[in-house]
Design a protein around this motif. Structure first.
Motif, PDB file in Angstrom:
ATOM      1  N   VAL A  68       1.705  10.368   2.020  1.00 58.60           N
ATOM      2  CA  VAL A  68       0.797   9.451   2.718  1.00 58.60           C
ATOM      3  C   VAL A  68      -0.623   9.613   2.179  1.00 58.60           C
ATOM      4  N   GLY A  69      -1.050  10.847   2.000  1.00 60.17           N
ATOM      5  CA  GLY A  69      -2.400  11.089   1.513  1.00 60.17           C
ATOM      6  C   GLY A  69      -2.645  10.509   0.137  1.00 60.17           C
ATOM      7  N   VAL A  70      -1.705  10.721  -0.769  1.00 53.97           N
ATOM      8  CA  VAL A  70      -1.864  10.193  -2.129  1.00 53.97           C
ATOM      9  C   VAL A  70      -1.813   8.668  -2.116  1.00 53.97           C
ATOM     10  N   ALA A  71      -0.958   8.097  -1.301  1.00 55.98           N
ATOM     11  CA  ALA A  71      -0.908   6.628  -1.213  1.00 55.98           C
ATOM     12  C   ALA A  71      -2.228   6.066  -0.696  1.00 55.98           C
ATOM     13  N   LEU A  72      -2.802   6.714   0.328  1.00 56.87           N
ATOM     14  CA  LEU A  72      -4.086   6.240   0.870  1.00 56.87           C
ATOM     15  C   LEU A  72      -5.216   6.389  -0.146  1.00 56.87           C
ATOM     16  N   VAL A  73      -5.234   7.503  -0.857  1.00 60.24           N
ATOM     17  CA  VAL A  73      -6.257   7.699  -1.896  1.00 60.24           C
ATOM     18  C   VAL A  73      -6.062   6.673  -3.005  1.00 60.24           C
ATOM     19  N   GLY A  74      -4.811   6.436  -3.374  1.00 61.70           N
ATOM     20  CA  GLY A  74      -4.539   5.430  -4.404  1.00 61.70           C
ATOM     21  C   GLY A  74      -5.027   4.052  -4.007  1.00 61.70           C
ATOM     22  N   MET A  75      -4.855   3.704  -2.744  1.00 59.63           N
ATOM     23  CA  MET A  75      -5.324   2.398  -2.262  1.00 59.63           C
ATOM     24  C   MET A  75      -6.850   2.339  -2.248  1.00 59.63           C
ATOM     25  N   SER A  76      -7.476   3.420  -1.805  1.00 53.52           N
ATOM     26  CA  SER A  76      -8.935   3.383  -1.634  1.00 53.52           C
ATOM     27  C   SER A  76      -9.704   3.617  -2.937  1.00 53.52           C
ATOM     28  N   PHE A  78      -8.137   3.746  -6.346  1.00 53.81           N
ATOM     29  CA  PHE A  78      -7.563   3.229  -7.579  1.00 53.81           C
ATOM     30  C   PHE A  78      -7.074   1.794  -7.471  1.00 53.81           C
ATOM     31  N   GLY A  79      -7.383   1.138  -6.363  1.00 57.38           N
ATOM     32  CA  GLY A  79      -7.042  -0.273  -6.212  1.00 57.38           C
ATOM     33  C   GLY A  79      -5.557  -0.560  -6.098  1.00 57.38           C
ATOM     34  N   GLU A  80      -4.780   0.431  -5.660  1.00 59.13           N
ATOM     35  CA  GLU A  80      -3.351   0.191  -5.487  1.00 59.13           C
ATOM     36  C   GLU A  80      -3.122  -0.727  -4.289  1.00 59.13           C
TER      37      GLU A  80
END
Length: 105
Positions: A68-76, A78-80
């Motif tokens: 969850v943490g990596v997905a949230l960081v990726g969204m915020s 890296f524009g995922e």
């Protein structure tokens, strides 16, 4: 204290994954060192957490925090994709983490 160790282990798991992105196949020395230290710290904290939390519960929560943490960081950062379906899936993981915590008493 085991739950604090587990939370910290999950946070270092996020740092480890972010380090992998910046280490560029372990060709950059400083990001590679950061990645290795974050991974080692995460695993050490996980072993500490296992002293008071069952293996299956601890491992599931540890990987869930990381995912969850990596997905949230990726969204915020890296524009995922932050599509509603992706957010819903992440919320299901969070619900599973919360459920495991509540049921482990």
């Amino acid at each position: 204290m085991s739950w604090i160790h587990l939370l910290l282990a999950g946070l270092f798991e996020i740092a480890f994954a972010l380090g992998l992105k910046h280490a560029e196949g372990f060709t950059r020395p400083w990001p590679t060192l950061f990645t290795a230290l974050a991974a080692a710290t995460s695993l050490w904290l996980l072993t500490r957490a296992l002293q008071g939390i069952p293996l299956g519960t601890a491992y599931a929560i540890w990987t869930g925090i990381g995912a969850v943490g990596v997905a949230l960081v990726g969204m915020s950062l890296f524009g995922e994709s932050a599509s509603p379906a992706r957010i819903a899936c992440l919320l299901m993981i969070v619900a599973g983490i919360a459920g495991l915590k509540l049921l482990s008493r």
